[in-house]
Write a protein that holds these residues in place. Structure first.
Motif, PDB file in Angstrom:
ATOM      1  N   SER A  64       0.833  -1.216   0.000  1.00 13.76           N
ATOM      2  CA  SER A  64       0.000   0.000   0.000  1.00 13.76           C
ATOM      3  C   SER A  64       0.860   1.255   0.000  1.00 13.76           C
ATOM      4  O   SER A  64       0.568   2.218  -0.717  1.00 13.76           O
ATOM      5  CB  SER A  64      -0.920   0.010   1.222  1.00 13.76           C
ATOM      6  N   VAL A  65       1.917   1.248   0.805  1.00 14.36           N
ATOM      7  CA  VAL A  65       2.812   2.405   0.849  1.00 14.36           C
ATOM      8  C   VAL A  65       3.470   2.608  -0.513  1.00 14.36           C
ATOM      9  O   VAL A  65       3.565   3.745  -1.008  1.00 14.36           O
ATOM     10  CB  VAL A  65       3.863   2.245   1.968  1.00 14.36           C
ATOM     11  N   CYS A  66       3.917   1.529  -1.150  1.00 13.16           N
ATOM     12  CA  CYS A  66       4.533   1.633  -2.478  1.00 13.16           C
ATOM     13  C   CYS A  66       3.544   2.165  -3.517  1.00 13.16           C
ATOM     14  O   CYS A  66       3.893   3.005  -4.346  1.00 13.16           O
ATOM     15  CB  CYS A  66       5.086   0.281  -2.926  1.00 13.16           C
ATOM     16  N   ARG A  67       2.310   1.666  -3.454  1.00 13.10           N
ATOM     17  CA  ARG A  67       1.293   2.134  -4.407  1.00 13.10           C
ATOM     18  C   ARG A  67       0.999   3.622  -4.191  1.00 13.10           C
ATOM     19  O   ARG A  67       0.847   4.378  -5.156  1.00 13.10           O
ATOM     20  CB  ARG A  67       0.017   1.319  -4.260  1.00 13.10           C
ATOM     21  N   LEU A  68       0.924   4.048  -2.935  1.00  9.83           N
ATOM     22  CA  LEU A  68       0.696   5.462  -2.622  1.00  9.83           C
ATOM     23  C   LEU A  68       1.849   6.307  -3.150  1.00  9.83           C
ATOM     24  O   LEU A  68       1.634   7.361  -3.764  1.00  9.83           O
ATOM     25  CB  LEU A  68       0.546   5.651  -1.112  1.00  9.83           C
ATOM     26  N   PHE A  69       3.064   5.851  -2.939  1.00 13.20           N
ATOM     27  CA  PHE A  69       4.236   6.588  -3.398  1.00 13.20           C
ATOM     28  C   PHE A  69       4.232   6.725  -4.922  1.00 13.20           C
ATOM     29  O   PHE A  69       4.460   7.810  -5.461  1.00 13.20           O
ATOM     30  CB  PHE A  69       5.513   5.892  -2.921  1.00 13.20           C
ATOM     31  N   LYS A  70       3.927   5.626  -5.617  1.00 14.92           N
ATOM     32  CA  LYS A  70       3.877   5.673  -7.077  1.00 14.92           C
ATOM     33  C   LYS A  70       2.778   6.613  -7.553  1.00 14.92           C
ATOM     34  O   LYS A  70       2.970   7.380  -8.505  1.00 14.92           O
ATOM     35  CB  LYS A  70       3.672   4.283  -7.661  1.00 14.92           C
ATOM     36  N   LEU A  71       1.628   6.579  -6.908  1.00 18.05           N
ATOM     37  CA  LEU A  71       0.533   7.482  -7.271  1.00 18.05           C
ATOM     38  C   LEU A  71       0.960   8.940  -7.098  1.00 18.05           C
ATOM     39  O   LEU A  71       0.692   9.778  -7.969  1.00 18.05           O
ATOM     40  CB  LEU A  71      -0.702   7.185  -6.418  1.00 18.05           C
ATOM     41  N   ALA A  72       1.638   9.236  -5.998  1.00 13.17           N
ATOM     42  CA  ALA A  72       2.107  10.603  -5.757  1.00 13.17           C
ATOM     43  C   ALA A  72       3.099  11.036  -6.830  1.00 13.17           C
ATOM     44  O   ALA A  72       3.041  12.171  -7.323  1.00 13.17           O
ATOM     45  CB  ALA A  72       2.729  10.712  -4.366  1.00 13.17           C
ATOM     46  N   ILE A  73       4.001  10.140  -7.221  1.00 15.30           N
ATOM     47  CA  ILE A  73       4.969  10.446  -8.286  1.00 15.30           C
ATOM     48  C   ILE A  73       4.235  10.694  -9.608  1.00 15.30           C
ATOM     49  O   ILE A  73       4.541  11.651 -10.333  1.00 15.30           O
ATOM     50  CB  ILE A  73       5.980   9.298  -8.450  1.00 15.30           C
ATOM     51  N   ASP A  74       3.266   9.828  -9.919  1.00 22.69           N
ATOM     52  CA  ASP A  74       2.511   9.977 -11.167  1.00 22.69           C
ATOM     53  C   ASP A  74       1.747  11.293 -11.203  1.00 22.69           C
ATOM     54  O   ASP A  74       1.754  11.996 -12.220  1.00 22.69           O
ATOM     55  CB  ASP A  74       1.543   8.810 -11.359  1.00 22.69           C
TER      56      ASP A  74
END
Length: 102
Positions: A64-74
């Motif tokens: 979940s943390v990785c997905r959140l981080f990727k979403l923020a980058i995107d």
């Protein structure tokens, strides 16, 4: 006068010192990329330990943390830096309050 540290407190203090020293060495050798790689290795080791201890929900949490981080980058790449800024602000607050003392 302060009381002497307990063995648990000394252990925590030693672990925090080790983490800080290793992070510093990683930065000196590879810069920010080295810092990131160091924390990924430490986190991977801790995830493995937690899974072996029966706390497999750590995998879902990390995902979940990785997905959140990727979403923020995107979102930032698309021109909307709000999520990135909120994430970085929150991370800074949490680390300041709960992270190892420097």
């Amino acid at each position: 006068m302060t009381r002497p540290l307990s063995s648990t407190e000394r252990s925590i203090q030693g672990r925090n010192s080790w983490l800080q020293d290793e992070e510093r060495k990683a930065i000196e050798s590879r810069g920010e990329l080295g810092r990131m790689e160091f924390w990924l290795r430490v986190t991977r080791t801790r995830i493995t330990q937690d899974v072996r201890a029966g706390r497999a929900d750590v995998i879902r949490g990390f995902t979940s943390v990785c997905r959140l981080f990727k979403l923020a980058i995107d979102k930032r790449a698309e021109g909307d830096a709000r999520l990135w800024n909120h994430l970085m602000q929150y991370a800074g607050q949490v680390l300041e309050q709960h992270g190892p003392r420097r």
